[in-house]
Write a protein that holds these residues in place. Structure first.
Motif, PDB file in Angstrom:
ATOM      1  N   TYR B  88      38.588  63.236  35.140  1.00  0.00           N
ATOM      2  CA  TYR B  88      37.979  62.290  36.068  1.00  0.00           C
ATOM      3  C   TYR B  88      39.005  61.202  36.411  1.00  0.00           C
ATOM      4  O   TYR B  88      39.619  60.609  35.522  1.00  0.00           O
ATOM      5  CB  TYR B  88      36.718  61.676  35.452  1.00  0.00           C
ATOM      6  CG  TYR B  88      35.628  62.711  35.290  1.00  0.00           C
ATOM      7  CD1 TYR B  88      35.628  63.575  34.194  1.00  0.00           C
ATOM      8  CD2 TYR B  88      34.638  62.852  36.252  1.00  0.00           C
ATOM      9  CE1 TYR B  88      34.645  64.550  34.063  1.00  0.00           C
ATOM     10  CE2 TYR B  88      33.651  63.823  36.124  1.00  0.00           C
ATOM     11  CZ  TYR B  88      33.677  64.668  35.033  1.00  0.00           C
ATOM     12  OH  TYR B  88      32.708  65.641  34.902  1.00  0.00           O
ATOM     13  N   PHE B  89      39.166  60.957  37.712  1.00  0.00           N
ATOM     14  CA  PHE B  89      40.124  59.965  38.185  1.00  0.00           C
ATOM     15  C   PHE B  89      39.387  58.842  38.897  1.00  0.00           C
ATOM     16  O   PHE B  89      38.601  59.088  39.822  1.00  0.00           O
ATOM     17  CB  PHE B  89      41.120  60.585  39.164  1.00  0.00           C
ATOM     18  CG  PHE B  89      42.095  61.545  38.552  1.00  0.00           C
ATOM     19  CD1 PHE B  89      41.821  62.893  38.498  1.00  0.00           C
ATOM     20  CD2 PHE B  89      43.295  61.075  38.030  1.00  0.00           C
ATOM     21  CE1 PHE B  89      42.729  63.778  37.933  1.00  0.00           C
ATOM     22  CE2 PHE B  89      44.212  61.955  37.469  1.00  0.00           C
ATOM     23  CZ  PHE B  89      43.922  63.304  37.416  1.00  0.00           C
ATOM     24  N   CYS B  90      39.662  57.635  38.498  1.00  0.00           N
ATOM     25  CA  CYS B  90      39.215  56.467  39.223  1.00  0.00           C
ATOM     26  C   CYS B  90      40.266  56.147  40.279  1.00  0.00           C
ATOM     27  O   CYS B  90      41.475  56.288  40.019  1.00  0.00           O
ATOM     28  CB  CYS B  90      39.047  55.292  38.257  1.00  0.00           C
ATOM     29  SG  CYS B  90      38.358  53.803  38.988  1.00  0.00           S
ATOM     30  N   ALA B  91      39.847  55.737  41.465  1.00  0.00           N
ATOM     31  CA  ALA B  91      40.797  55.451  42.529  1.00  0.00           C
ATOM     32  C   ALA B  91      40.331  54.241  43.316  1.00  0.00           C
ATOM     33  O   ALA B  91      39.149  53.885  43.315  1.00  0.00           O
ATOM     34  CB  ALA B  91      40.951  56.662  43.455  1.00  0.00           C
ATOM     35  N   LEU B  92      41.272  53.617  43.988  1.00  0.00           N
ATOM     36  CA  LEU B  92      40.982  52.412  44.746  1.00  0.00           C
ATOM     37  C   LEU B  92      41.646  52.508  46.111  1.00  0.00           C
ATOM     38  O   LEU B  92      42.834  52.819  46.200  1.00  0.00           O
ATOM     39  CB  LEU B  92      41.530  51.199  43.989  1.00  0.00           C
ATOM     40  CG  LEU B  92      41.056  49.827  44.424  1.00  0.00           C
ATOM     41  CD1 LEU B  92      39.603  49.633  44.035  1.00  0.00           C
ATOM     42  CD2 LEU B  92      41.911  48.749  43.775  1.00  0.00           C
TER      43      LEU B  92
END
Lengths: 113, 110
Positions: B88-92
């Protein structure tokens, strides 16, 4: 929808040859596409931003003559790895921008022998 | 500068356990946070997103609330399944660029 395809899904080539990877937005137009590289068990590394009709913007440390990017239409960007070497072996992922979201292709696994 | 920090893995949970993956960020302006999921051998798929403060994104039982005061977008799921095993990747999205966290590997065991 927002579907992005990549071709080929995986490729094995000999050292010194060039490999072209295609990234297509299937159901939308994308003025901006991105190319990433991912090493095993690591995050994505942005290589370059591809803009339709203009030159790509490369991230620091990425050789533009090594990784040629062409964004000739609103639905297609290509990445050509020129004179590939074993250290270029990696998982290459493209994405296309639709409004404020990036949609990713399934990736291309490149193995250079 | 802009950056995304997410909980390091790997995370191993039993089926039906509660999941939390923390994600915090530093950014200027009005960024939008995302969660992406990567199944083995595949590209990234958009899992959920938020566009403004206090928005809650949800999909497939996963939820995340965009908290501007704590600059966080933690991912939660009440009851994980074996099929949730992935990275799982958090991105902004800052408007000009996307920033990704390092990814959190989740393994759910029966």
């Amino acid at each position: 929808g927002a579907v992005v395809s990549q071709h080929p899904s995986w490729v094995i080539c000999k050292s010194g040859t060039s490999v072209k990877i295609e990234c297509r937005s299937l159901d939308f137009q994308a003025t901006t596409m991105f190319w990433y590289r991912q090493f095993p068990k690591q995050s994505l590394m942005l290589m370059a931003t591809s803009n339709e009709g203009s030159k790509a913007t490369y991230e620091q440390g990425v050789e533009k003559d090594k990784f040629l990017i062409n964004h000739a239409s609103l639905t297609l960007s290509t990445l050509t790895v020129t004179s590939a070497h074993p250290e270029d072996s990696s998982f290459y992922i493209c994405s296309a921008r639709k409004v404020e979201t990036q949609y990713f292709g399934p990736g291309t696994r490149l193995l250079v022998l | 500068g802009n950056s995304v920090t997410q909980m390091e893995g790997p995370v191993t949970l039993s089926e039906e356990a509660f999941l939390t993956i923390n994600c915090t960020y530093t950014a200027t302006g009005y960024p939008s946070p995302f969660w992406y999921v990567q199944y083995p051998g595949e590209g990234l798929q958009l899992l959920l997103k938020a566009t403004k403060a206090d928005d809650k994104g949800s999909n497939k039982g996963f939820e995340a609330t965009y908290r501007k005061e704590t600059t966080s977008f933690h991912l939660e799921k009440g009851s994980v399944q074996v099929s949730d095993s992935a990275v799982y990747f958090c991105a902004l999205n800052t408007g000009n660029q996307f920033y990704f966290g390092t990814g959190t590997s989740l393994t759910v065991i029966p």
